[in-house]
Scaffold this active site. Structure first.
Site, PDB file in Angstrom:
ATOM      1  N   GLY A   1       0.873  -1.268  -0.003  1.00 49.42           N
ATOM      2  CA  GLY A   1      -0.074  -0.007  -0.029  1.00 49.42           C
ATOM      3  C   GLY A   1       1.012   1.288  -0.036  1.00 49.42           C
ATOM      4  O   GLY A   1       1.986   1.042  -0.376  1.00 49.42           O
TER       5      GLY A   1
ATOM      6  N   LEU B   1       0.553   3.600  -2.040  1.00 49.63           N
ATOM      7  CA  LEU B   1       1.059   3.583  -3.439  1.00 49.63           C
ATOM      8  C   LEU B   1       1.442   5.087  -3.874  1.00 49.63           C
ATOM      9  O   LEU B   1       0.559   5.855  -3.792  1.00 49.63           O
ATOM     10  CB  LEU B   1      -0.105   2.983  -4.448  1.00 49.63           C
ATOM     11  CG  LEU B   1      -0.677   1.722  -3.725  1.00 49.63           C
ATOM     12  CD1 LEU B   1      -1.759   1.177  -4.884  1.00 49.63           C
ATOM     13  CD2 LEU B   1       0.590   0.577  -4.011  1.00 49.63           C
TER      14      LEU B   1
ATOM     15  N   HIS C   1       4.705   2.530  -7.983  1.00 51.02           N
ATOM     16  CA  HIS C   1       3.790   1.590  -7.843  1.00 51.02           C
ATOM     17  C   HIS C   1       2.960   1.835  -9.052  1.00 51.02           C
ATOM     18  O   HIS C   1       2.536   0.545  -9.801  1.00 51.02           O
ATOM     19  CB  HIS C   1       2.850   1.600  -6.631  1.00 51.02           C
ATOM     20  CG  HIS C   1       3.513   1.331  -5.486  1.00 51.02           C
ATOM     21  ND1 HIS C   1       3.930   2.275  -4.372  1.00 51.02           N
ATOM     22  CD2 HIS C   1       4.306   0.216  -4.967  1.00 51.02           C
ATOM     23  CE1 HIS C   1       4.541   1.758  -3.389  1.00 51.02           C
ATOM     24  NE2 HIS C   1       4.904   0.249  -3.632  1.00 51.02           N
TER      25      HIS C   1
ATOM     26  N   GLN D   1      12.827  -1.907  -9.825  1.00 54.66           N
ATOM     27  CA  GLN D   1      14.172  -1.990  -9.790  1.00 54.66           C
ATOM     28  C   GLN D   1      14.837  -1.631  -8.389  1.00 54.66           C
ATOM     29  O   GLN D   1      15.999  -2.195  -8.040  1.00 54.66           O
ATOM     30  CB  GLN D   1      14.859  -1.118 -10.866  1.00 54.66           C
ATOM     31  CG  GLN D   1      16.303  -1.176 -10.995  1.00 54.66           C
ATOM     32  CD  GLN D   1      16.831  -0.050 -11.961  1.00 54.66           C
ATOM     33  OE1 GLN D   1      16.016   0.846 -12.615  1.00 54.66           O
ATOM     34  NE2 GLN D   1      17.950   0.259 -11.678  1.00 54.66           N
ATOM     35  N   LYS D   2      14.185  -0.569  -7.938  1.00 54.31           N
ATOM     36  CA  LYS D   2      14.678  -0.018  -6.517  1.00 54.31           C
ATOM     37  C   LYS D   2      15.057  -1.020  -5.826  1.00 54.31           C
ATOM     38  O   LYS D   2      16.196  -0.924  -4.858  1.00 54.31           O
ATOM     39  CB  LYS D   2      13.816   1.092  -6.078  1.00 54.31           C
ATOM     40  CG  LYS D   2      14.294   1.990  -4.786  1.00 54.31           C
ATOM     41  CD  LYS D   2      13.519   2.763  -4.191  1.00 54.31           C
ATOM     42  CE  LYS D   2      12.296   2.196  -3.683  1.00 54.31           C
ATOM     43  NZ  LYS D   2      12.485   1.684  -2.399  1.00 54.31           N
ATOM     44  N   ASP D   3      14.098  -2.124  -5.636  1.00 56.55           N
ATOM     45  CA  ASP D   3      14.502  -3.137  -4.587  1.00 56.55           C
ATOM     46  C   ASP D   3      15.411  -4.211  -5.478  1.00 56.55           C
ATOM     47  O   ASP D   3      14.562  -5.392  -5.398  1.00 56.55           O
ATOM     48  CB  ASP D   3      13.051  -3.609  -4.043  1.00 56.55           C
ATOM     49  CG  ASP D   3      12.445  -2.475  -3.279  1.00 56.55           C
ATOM     50  OD1 ASP D   3      13.054  -2.064  -2.535  1.00 56.55           O
ATOM     51  OD2 ASP D   3      11.396  -2.350  -3.537  1.00 56.55           O
TER      52      ASP D   3
ATOM     53  N   GLN E   1      15.945  -7.658  -3.475  1.00 59.24           N
ATOM     54  CA  GLN E   1      14.764  -8.358  -3.117  1.00 59.24           C
ATOM     55  C   GLN E   1      14.445  -9.082  -4.636  1.00 59.24           C
ATOM     56  O   GLN E   1      13.888 -10.235  -4.512  1.00 59.24           O
ATOM     57  CB  GLN E   1      13.791  -7.049  -2.887  1.00 59.24           C
ATOM     58  CG  GLN E   1      12.132  -7.974  -2.950  1.00 59.24           C
ATOM     59  CD  GLN E   1      11.246  -6.920  -2.391  1.00 59.24           C
ATOM     60  OE1 GLN E   1      11.230  -6.488  -0.995  1.00 59.24           O
ATOM     61  NE2 GLN E   1      10.365  -6.367  -3.103  1.00 59.24           N
TER      62      GLN E   1
ATOM     63  N   SER F   1       9.672   6.717  -2.878  1.00 55.46           N
ATOM     64  CA  SER F   1       9.557   5.506  -1.802  1.00 55.46           C
ATOM     65  C   SER F   1       8.463   6.009  -0.899  1.00 55.46           C
ATOM     66  O   SER F   1       8.409   7.359  -0.719  1.00 55.46           O
ATOM     67  CB  SER F   1      10.775   5.437  -1.281  1.00 55.46           C
ATOM     68  OG  SER F   1      10.787   4.707  -0.136  1.00 55.46           O
TER      69      SER F   1
END
Length: 304
Positions: free
Chosen positions: A32, A34, A38, A149-151, A154, A186
Site C-alpha cells: 500500500g 501507493l 507503484h 528496480q529500486k528493490d 529483493q 519511496s
C-alpha cells in the site's frame, strides 16, 4: 471501482474463473501507500494482461525489531483510487490472520543472496519477503508478477526462490521511477523534512556520477565507486553500503575490472527531524539499450 477481496478462498475462486476463461493474470504485490513507482508497475501489468490484481498487505514478518510496523502508512482509500485510475480489476487486501492463520509456521530463506547489502542491516527481512511473496504467488497463480528496480536485491532473492521452487510465474523488473531531481520514489520519502530531502538527492547524484563514468567507457570498479563516494562526501554522507555487484548473481562483488552487467547499489540513512530514514537505490550498469536509456535519464534528472 476494483473488486476488493479479503479472503483467500474468494480470490482463489475468482482466479479459477479467469483461468477457465483463459485470461492472462498479472499481479502487483504491494504494502500500500501507493505512489507513481507503484503506478508504473500497475500500468505495465494492465498493458500486458487481461486481468490485473494488486495486493495491499502490510507484511508484519518482514519488519525488524527496530522498525515500527505500527507507523507504516495505510491510506487504503487513496490506494484504491490509484488502482481504479489505472484499470485494476481486483484488490486483494487480506488481514494478518487471513494470511498467517493460527499455527502458521513456515519460513522461506534464500541465504546465498540475503546475507549482505540490505540483509546485513535488516536481519530476517528477506525471509519475511520471500515467505509472503511465495504465499501470494501460490494464491494468485498469476502468469506475471511485477517488481520495481529500486528493490534490486529483493527481486534477485525472489527470482532465485521461484527458480528453486519451480514457480511458473514470470517475474518482471520495472525501471525505478524518480522525482524531478532524481530521488527514487519511496513510501519513506514522506518522512523527509525539506532539509533532509535536499540532502537525500545526493544519493541519485552519486549513482549518476558512477553511471557517467561507465557510459564513457570506464570499467574500473574502484574509480566508479570513488566517483560515487565523492558526491556523498559533499554532504558528509557515509553509506551503510556502496557496492558493485554482478547483476546475474549479486552474491558476487565486483572489486576489479567490470566485465559483466552489474548493479551499483547504495543504502543511506538520512536524519530527518529526529527520525532516521533509510533509503536504498541503485543503477544497473549495462550495455543493453533499455538500461542505457535508464542510466541516461538518471544522469539527465540529476543534472537539472
Amino acid at each position: 471501482m476494483p473488486i476488493v477481496i479479503t479472503r483467500r478462498e474468494e480470490i482463489k475462486a475468482y482466479i479459477r474463473a479467469q483461468k477457465l476463461s483463459k485470461n492472462k493474470i498479472g499481479f502487483v504485490p504491494t504494502m500500500g501507500a501507493l505512489h507513481q513507482g507503484h503506478a508504473q508497475l500497475i500500468k505495465q501489468c494492465v498493458a500486458e494482461n487481461e486481468v490485473s490484481i494488486v495486493s495491499i498487505f502490510v507484511n508484519p514478518i518482514q519488519f525488524g525489531a527496530n522498525e515500527d510496523l505500527s507507523k507504516y502508512p495505510r491510506p487504503f482509500q487513496k490506494d484504491c483510487d490509484v488502482c481504479e485510475s489505472h484499470g485494476v480489476q481486483v484488490i486483494f487486501a487480506p488481514t494478518v490472520d487471513e494470511m498467517y492463520p493460527k499455527g502458521f509456521s513456515t519460513q522461506i530463506s534464500v541465504p546465498r543472496l540475503s546475507s549482505f547489502m540490505c540483509g546485513q542491516f535488516r536481519p530476517g527481512h528477506f525471509e519475511g519477503v520471500a515467505t509472503v511473496v511465495m504465499l501470494l504467488l501460490n494464491i494468485m497463480q498469476a502468469d506475471s508478477v511485477y517488481f520495481g528496480q529500486k528493490d534490486f536485491q529483493q527481486v534477485q532473492v525472489i527470482k532465485q526462490m521461484c527458480f528453486d521452487l519451480a514457480c511458473n510465474t514470470k517475474i518482471h523488473m520495472v525501471p525505478t521511477i524518480r522525482e524531478e531531481d532524481g530521488l527514487a520514489l519511496s513510501s519513506r520519502n514522506i518522512y523527509l523534512s525539506p532539509e533532509a530531502r535536499n540532502i537525500a538527492k545526493t544519493i541519485p547524484q552519486a549513482l549518476a556520477s558512477g553511471a557517467k563514468l561507465y557510459l564513457s567507457g570506464e570499467r574500473s570498479s574502484e574509480k566508479i565507486l570513488a566517483a560515487a563516494q565523492q558526491l556523498l562526501n559533499t554532504k558528509n554522507l557515509t553509506p551503510q553500503y556502496l557496492e558493485l555487484r554482478a547483476a546475474a548473481d549479486i552474491s558476487k562483488q565486483i572489486t576489479n575490472t567490470i566485465e559483466e552487467e552489474c548493479v551499483l547499489a547504495i543504502s543511506q540513512i538520512i536524519s530527518s527531524q529526529e527520525i532516521n530514514v533509510r533509503l536504498i537505490d541503485n543503477a544497473l550498469l549495462s550495455d543493453d539499450s533499455t538500461w542505457v536509456q535508464v542510466l541516461e535519464e538518471l544522469i539527465a534528472c540529476t543534472n537539472s
